[in-house]
Scaffold this active site. Sequence first.
Site, PDB file in Angstrom:
ATOM      1  N   ILE A   8       0.849  -1.196   0.000  1.00 20.05           N
ATOM      2  CA  ILE A   8       0.000   0.000   0.000  1.00 20.05           C
ATOM      3  C   ILE A   8       0.881   1.242   0.000  1.00 20.05           C
ATOM      4  O   ILE A   8       1.829   1.348   0.785  1.00 20.05           O
ATOM      5  CB  ILE A   8      -0.956  -0.020   1.213  1.00 20.05           C
ATOM      6  CG1 ILE A   8      -1.880  -1.247   1.104  1.00 20.05           C
ATOM      7  CG2 ILE A   8      -1.776   1.268   1.272  1.00 20.05           C
ATOM      8  CD1 ILE A   8      -2.831  -1.428   2.262  1.00 20.05           C
ATOM      9  N   GLU A  58       3.829   7.243   2.674  1.00 21.53           N
ATOM     10  CA  GLU A  58       4.357   8.595   2.487  1.00 21.53           C
ATOM     11  C   GLU A  58       5.818   8.593   2.052  1.00 21.53           C
ATOM     12  O   GLU A  58       6.374   9.642   1.741  1.00 21.53           O
ATOM     13  CB  GLU A  58       4.196   9.373   3.794  1.00 21.53           C
ATOM     14  CG  GLU A  58       2.734   9.642   4.130  1.00 21.53           C
ATOM     15  CD  GLU A  58       2.582  10.424   5.412  1.00 21.53           C
ATOM     16  OE1 GLU A  58       3.569  10.581   6.148  1.00 21.53           O
ATOM     17  OE2 GLU A  58       1.446  10.858   5.668  1.00 21.53           O
ATOM     18  N   HIS A  78       9.393   3.787   0.113  1.00 25.90           N
ATOM     19  CA  HIS A  78       9.458   2.358   0.385  1.00 25.90           C
ATOM     20  C   HIS A  78       8.632   1.588  -0.647  1.00 25.90           C
ATOM     21  O   HIS A  78       9.048   0.549  -1.171  1.00 25.90           O
ATOM     22  CB  HIS A  78       8.911   2.096   1.789  1.00 25.90           C
ATOM     23  CG  HIS A  78       9.519   0.914   2.457  1.00 25.90           C
ATOM     24  ND1 HIS A  78      10.493   1.014   3.416  1.00 25.90           N
ATOM     25  CD2 HIS A  78       9.300  -0.402   2.283  1.00 25.90           C
ATOM     26  CE1 HIS A  78      10.840  -0.194   3.809  1.00 25.90           C
ATOM     27  NE2 HIS A  78      10.137  -1.072   3.139  1.00 25.90           N
ATOM     28  N   PHE A 131       2.769 -12.711 -10.913  1.00 23.78           N
ATOM     29  CA  PHE A 131       2.848 -11.487 -10.103  1.00 23.78           C
ATOM     30  C   PHE A 131       1.432 -11.124  -9.624  1.00 23.78           C
ATOM     31  O   PHE A 131       0.697 -10.402 -10.291  1.00 23.78           O
ATOM     32  CB  PHE A 131       3.429 -10.362 -10.956  1.00 23.78           C
ATOM     33  CG  PHE A 131       3.614  -9.047 -10.253  1.00 23.78           C
ATOM     34  CD1 PHE A 131       4.702  -8.807  -9.437  1.00 23.78           C
ATOM     35  CD2 PHE A 131       2.695  -8.019 -10.440  1.00 23.78           C
ATOM     36  CE1 PHE A 131       4.881  -7.575  -8.818  1.00 23.78           C
ATOM     37  CE2 PHE A 131       2.859  -6.780  -9.819  1.00 23.78           C
ATOM     38  CZ  PHE A 131       3.960  -6.566  -9.011  1.00 23.78           C
TER      39      PHE A 131
HETATM   40  C1  DLZ Z   1       8.249  -2.472   5.383  1.00 22.19           C
HETATM   41  C2  DLZ Z   1       7.009  -2.679   4.582  1.00 22.19           C
HETATM   42  C3  DLZ Z   1       6.119  -1.619   4.355  1.00 22.19           C
HETATM   43  C4  DLZ Z   1       6.366  -0.235   4.863  1.00 22.19           C
HETATM   44  N1  DLZ Z   1       4.992  -1.791   3.688  1.00 22.19           N
HETATM   45  C5  DLZ Z   1       4.712  -3.029   3.188  1.00 22.19           C
HETATM   46  C6  DLZ Z   1       3.511  -3.249   2.451  1.00 22.19           C
HETATM   47  O1  DLZ Z   1       2.654  -2.366   2.272  1.00 22.19           O
HETATM   48  N2  DLZ Z   1       3.300  -4.491   1.951  1.00 22.19           N
HETATM   49  C7  DLZ Z   1       4.196  -5.525   2.119  1.00 22.19           C
HETATM   50  O2  DLZ Z   1       3.947  -6.632   1.605  1.00 22.19           O
HETATM   51  N3  DLZ Z   1       5.334  -5.343   2.828  1.00 22.19           N
HETATM   52  C8  DLZ Z   1       5.603  -4.130   3.362  1.00 22.19           C
HETATM   53  N4  DLZ Z   1       6.745  -3.932   4.087  1.00 22.19           N
HETATM   54  C9  DLZ Z   1       7.600  -5.115   4.366  1.00 22.19           C
HETATM   55  C10 DLZ Z   1       8.593  -5.444   3.231  1.00 22.19           C
HETATM   56  O3  DLZ Z   1       7.927  -6.147   2.179  1.00 22.19           O
HETATM   57  C11 DLZ Z   1       9.713  -6.376   3.766  1.00 22.19           C
HETATM   58  O4  DLZ Z   1       9.136  -7.471   4.442  1.00 22.19           O
HETATM   59  C12 DLZ Z   1      10.630  -5.641   4.729  1.00 22.19           C
HETATM   60  O5  DLZ Z   1      11.165  -4.475   4.117  1.00 22.19           O
HETATM   61  C13 DLZ Z   1      11.808  -6.558   5.176  1.00 22.19           C
HETATM   62  O6  DLZ Z   1      12.597  -6.964   4.054  1.00 22.19           O
END
Ligand code: DLZ
Length: 158
Positions: A91, A94, A97, A122
């Site tokens: 998602i 801000e 990432h 995918f």
């Molecule tokens: C850290 C993170 C963030 C901020 N948001 C998501 C997300 O929206 N969806 C998701 O699947 N994973 C998120 N992660 C975790 C990262 O995919 C990953 O697990 C971490 O950066 C550790 O490598």
Amino acid sequence: MATTLKNLSEYSDKNIADVAGKRFAIVVAEWNAQVTEALFEGAHRTLLKEGAQAENIIRKNVPGSFELTLGAQWVAERADIDAVICLGCVIQGETRHFDFICNAVAHGLTDVGLKFNKPVIFGVLTPNTLEQALDRAGGRHGNKGDEAAVTAIKMLGF
Ligand code: DLZ
């Protein structure tokens, strides 16, 4: 993937593989689990509906979508797996990432499919909001998990 106009779940029989003997791995990211569990349910249900045997479907969890690539590689290298379906939900936040994760996973899963010469799907939602994600995980825009399963089956029938 996340379009309201094109529904990959619609297909004709001619490009559908005989899935009865095919073996599938579904790799599921635990981040945004409310969404990814719904995607899994859709993908799993669709595989069964199209003739896959329950014992020929394995599930592996990874912590987040970023880890889908390595999880996919670990199952794709198995000779007993014909296709890999990767499900996640990133998602928009801000910070950047979002971009790093989405780009890494898109490129990573492409590489895994090419490296092991088998379908690696995918099935990662990249919405702006949780509501948009839920709309596409069994809500008003269908279930992209269904589409991911159909995509795998179509590729096996190539
Ligand atoms: C850290 C993170 C963030 C901020 N948001 C998501 C997300 O929206 N969806 C998701 O699947 N994973 C998120 N992660 C975790 C990262 O995919 C990953 O697990 C971490 O950066 C550790 O490598």
